[in-house]
Motif scaffolding. Structure first.
Motif, short mmCIF file in Angstrom:
data_model
loop_
_atom_site.label_atom_id
_atom_site.label_comp_id
_atom_site.label_asym_id
_atom_site.label_seq_id
_atom_site.Cartn_x
_atom_site.Cartn_y
_atom_site.Cartn_z
N VAL A 29 0.84 -1.18 0.00
CA VAL A 29 0.00 0.00 0.00
C VAL A 29 0.88 1.24 0.00
O VAL A 29 1.85 1.32 0.74
CB VAL A 29 -0.92 0.00 1.24
CG1 VAL A 29 -1.74 1.28 1.27
CG2 VAL A 29 -1.83 -1.22 1.20
N ALA A 30 0.55 2.19 -0.87
CA ALA A 30 1.36 3.40 -0.98
C ALA A 30 0.72 4.53 -0.17
O ALA A 30 -0.47 4.52 0.08
CB ALA A 30 1.48 3.80 -2.44
N HIS A 31 1.54 5.53 0.20
CA HIS A 31 1.04 6.65 0.97
C HIS A 31 1.83 7.91 0.68
O HIS A 31 3.00 7.83 0.32
CB HIS A 31 1.11 6.36 2.47
CG HIS A 31 0.30 5.17 2.89
ND1 HIS A 31 0.85 3.92 3.07
CD2 HIS A 31 -1.02 5.03 3.11
CE1 HIS A 31 -0.10 3.06 3.41
NE2 HIS A 31 -1.24 3.70 3.42
N GLY A 32 1.20 9.06 0.90
CA GLY A 32 1.92 10.31 0.74
C GLY A 32 0.99 11.48 0.56
O GLY A 32 -0.24 11.34 0.54
N ALA A 127 6.45 10.87 -0.26
CA ALA A 127 5.93 9.51 -0.37
C ALA A 127 6.51 8.65 0.74
O ALA A 127 7.70 8.34 0.73
CB ALA A 127 6.27 8.91 -1.73
N THR A 128 5.68 8.27 1.71
CA THR A 128 6.15 7.38 2.77
C THR A 128 6.13 5.93 2.32
O THR A 128 6.72 5.07 2.97
CB THR A 128 5.29 7.53 4.03
OG1 THR A 128 3.92 7.33 3.70
CG2 THR A 128 5.46 8.93 4.63
N ALA A 129 5.45 5.64 1.23
CA ALA A 129 5.49 4.31 0.60
C ALA A 129 5.38 4.54 -0.90
O ALA A 129 4.31 4.52 -1.46
CB ALA A 129 4.36 3.43 1.09
N PRO A 130 6.51 4.82 -1.54
CA PRO A 130 6.48 5.15 -2.96
C PRO A 130 6.11 3.98 -3.86
O PRO A 130 6.36 2.84 -3.53
CB PRO A 130 7.90 5.64 -3.24
CG PRO A 130 8.73 5.02 -2.18
CD PRO A 130 7.86 4.88 -0.98
N THR A 164 4.31 10.95 -15.11
CA THR A 164 4.25 9.52 -14.78
C THR A 164 5.60 9.06 -14.28
O THR A 164 6.63 9.36 -14.89
CB THR A 164 3.84 8.70 -16.02
OG1 THR A 164 2.54 9.11 -16.46
CG2 THR A 164 3.81 7.21 -15.68
N ASP A 165 5.60 8.38 -13.17
CA ASP A 165 6.82 7.83 -12.55
C ASP A 165 7.95 8.86 -12.45
O ASP A 165 9.05 8.66 -12.98
CB ASP A 165 7.32 6.62 -13.35
CG ASP A 165 6.33 5.49 -13.38
OD1 ASP A 165 5.51 5.40 -12.45
OD2 ASP A 165 6.37 4.68 -14.33
N PRO A 166 7.71 9.96 -11.74
CA PRO A 166 8.79 10.94 -11.56
C PRO A 166 9.87 10.39 -10.65
O PRO A 166 9.68 9.38 -9.97
CB PRO A 166 8.06 12.13 -10.90
CG PRO A 166 6.93 11.49 -10.16
CD PRO A 166 6.48 10.36 -11.03
N ALA A 167 11.00 11.07 -10.64
CA ALA A 167 12.13 10.63 -9.81
C ALA A 167 11.81 10.80 -8.34
O ALA A 167 11.13 11.76 -7.94
CB ALA A 167 13.38 11.43 -10.17
N LEU A 168 12.29 9.86 -7.53
CA LEU A 168 12.13 9.93 -6.09
C LEU A 168 13.43 10.45 -5.50
O LEU A 168 14.47 9.79 -5.62
CB LEU A 168 11.80 8.56 -5.52
CG LEU A 168 11.47 8.50 -4.03
CD1 LEU A 168 10.12 9.15 -3.75
CD2 LEU A 168 11.46 7.05 -3.55
N VAL A 169 13.41 11.62 -4.90
CA VAL A 169 14.61 12.25 -4.35
C VAL A 169 14.41 12.53 -2.87
O VAL A 169 13.50 13.26 -2.48
CB VAL A 169 14.92 13.57 -5.09
CG1 VAL A 169 16.20 14.19 -4.53
CG2 VAL A 169 15.05 13.34 -6.59
N ASP A 170 15.25 11.93 -2.03
CA ASP A 170 15.17 12.14 -0.58
C ASP A 170 13.76 11.91 -0.04
O ASP A 170 13.26 12.66 0.80
CB ASP A 170 15.64 13.55 -0.21
CG ASP A 170 17.10 13.78 -0.53
OD1 ASP A 170 17.87 12.79 -0.47
OD2 ASP A 170 17.48 14.92 -0.83
N GLY A 171 13.11 10.87 -0.54
CA GLY A 171 11.80 10.51 -0.02
C GLY A 171 10.63 11.23 -0.64
O GLY A 171 9.49 11.01 -0.24
N SER A 172 10.87 12.08 -1.63
CA SER A 172 9.79 12.83 -2.28
C SER A 172 9.87 12.70 -3.79
O SER A 172 10.96 12.70 -4.36
CB SER A 172 9.86 14.32 -1.91
OG SER A 172 9.63 14.54 -0.54
N ASP A 267 12.04 5.85 2.25
CA ASP A 267 12.55 6.09 0.92
C ASP A 267 13.29 4.87 0.37
O ASP A 267 13.32 4.64 -0.84
CB ASP A 267 13.54 7.26 0.93
CG ASP A 267 13.10 8.37 1.86
OD1 ASP A 267 11.89 8.47 2.09
OD2 ASP A 267 13.97 9.10 2.35
N ASP A 268 13.90 4.08 1.27
CA ASP A 268 14.68 2.93 0.84
C ASP A 268 13.88 1.64 0.91
O ASP A 268 14.44 0.56 0.94
CB ASP A 268 15.94 2.79 1.71
CG ASP A 268 15.60 2.66 3.18
OD1 ASP A 268 16.50 2.32 3.96
OD2 ASP A 268 14.43 2.89 3.55
#
Length: 348
Positions: A29-32, A127-130, A164-172, A267-268
């Motif tokens: 499940v994703a969140h943010g 994004a806490t669950a990307p 669509t599918d942007p880069a995830l940088v430092d959790g965002s 993020d990881d």
């Protein structure tokens, strides 16, 4: 066929489906929520669920309780599948028609707002669950009135920014968009639709144009609107402070009181299909005592990233593989014993 051979065969065949079932992954499940410009729920969570500073956030707590703020990253519809306008009625866009978040739907002109200007802007979605998916950002139309319940007709028909599918940088998730010309108080409505699941997330971000205060527009106009706003005390309050995104410390501490399922994916997190920048290099292959190669963590993460597997599916896969191996070992041992017995008879 001996009873022992039959038992071994049944065991192997019976356990194989279990192992295969364990190898079948299920999406996490994703969140943010949007944090630049900061969403209502994120801003109120950053103020502190137990004692928010702004009148609007206090009114949101009075209407829906503090749990909504601790669950700031969970304004979602599990089975949205792109049917946002069908599932969310007018007046409930900010809560996504979830009664827990009803305080976010309060029509007020004093929600903490981010100052924006037309032109290129870099957006950030914490994004806490990307997970893989698409973002659509809509701006309210000229003439938007914050003192009235937000309706779909208040938003432009097409998003002013989408990716669509942007880069995830430092959790965002970080992506650019071009903000249209506006004046006074407006609202940015964000929809994050996952591509590996029908689940979607929503966010309302209050913004102001024209160099006004965080309260938005001119002081006289905001005071006039504040007197009409829900909650009663909006007009008596000083302009709302500029909103802040939740700090990492606040997110960590608040997670203990969150009721959102799977909250805490960082993020990881291995169970994501996100495009993560500066990925760590794969660890070298490890060898077990039996000289069989052991799958390293990076390889597991890559597989889960493509399949959308969850942490539970990892354990199921490992357990399923182990069960299948055990069944095969039993069958192999049985065959060896029969071969040895046959050799003994021929020697006699």
């Amino acid at each position: 066929m001996t009873a022992r051979r039959k038992a071994a065969g049944v065991l192997a065949l019976g356990l194989a489906p279990l192992a295969l079932a364990g190898l079948t992954s299920t999406p996490a499940v994703a969140h943010g929520s949007l944090t630049d410009p900061v969403s209502r729920v994120s801003a109120c969570f950053a103020e502190g669920p137990e004692s928010p500073k702004s009148a609007a956030c206090r009114a949101a707590v009075a209407a829906g309780g503090t749990q909504a703020l601790y669950d700031w990253n969970g304004v979602n519809i599990a089975n949205a599948a792109g049917k946002h306008r069908d599932l969310i009625p007018d007046g409930k866009l900010c809560s996504a028609a979830n009664d827990k978040f009803k305080g976010l739907d309060l029509p007020r002109a004093d929600w903490p707002a981010t100052a924006l200007s037309a032109g290129k802007h870099t957006f950030r979605f914490r994004a806490t669950a990307p997970h893989k998916g698409s973002f659509e950002l809509y701006m309210t139309k000229p003439g938007y009135d914050a003192t009235k319940p937000l309706a779909w007709s208040d938003l432009e028909a097409k998003p002013f920014a989408e990716v669509t599918d942007p880069a995830l940088v430092d959790g965002s998730y970080v992506f650019d968009g071009t903000i249209p010309e506006r004046s006074g108080r407006q609202l940015v409505y964000t929809i994050w639709q996952r591509s590996d699941s029908p689940e979607a997330f929503y966010a309302c971000s209050d913004v102001t144009f024209g160099g006004g205060s965080a309260g938005g527009g001119s002081a006289e106009k905001e005071e006039e609107k504040g007197e009409q706003a829900s909650g009663g005390d909006a007009g008596a309050e000083a302009p709302a402070p500029a909103p802040s995104a939740p700090s990492e410390e606040a997110i960590t501490e608040g997670a203990e009181k969150s009721s959102v399922e799977h909250n805490g994916h960082g993020d990881d997190d291995a169970n994501t299909g996100a495009k993560v920048t500066a990925a760590a290099p794969a660890a070298p292959e490890k060898k077990t005592e039996g000289n069989a190669p052991e799958v390293n963590a990076a390889s597991k993460d890559e597989v889960l990233a493509e399949t959308g597997g969850s942490s539970s599916s990892t354990y199921l896969a490992i357990g399923g593989a182990g069960v299948l191996a055990a069944g095969a070992a039993v069958l192999f041992a049985s065959q060896r014993r029969r071969a040895a017995a046959a050799t003994g008879r021929h020697s006699r």
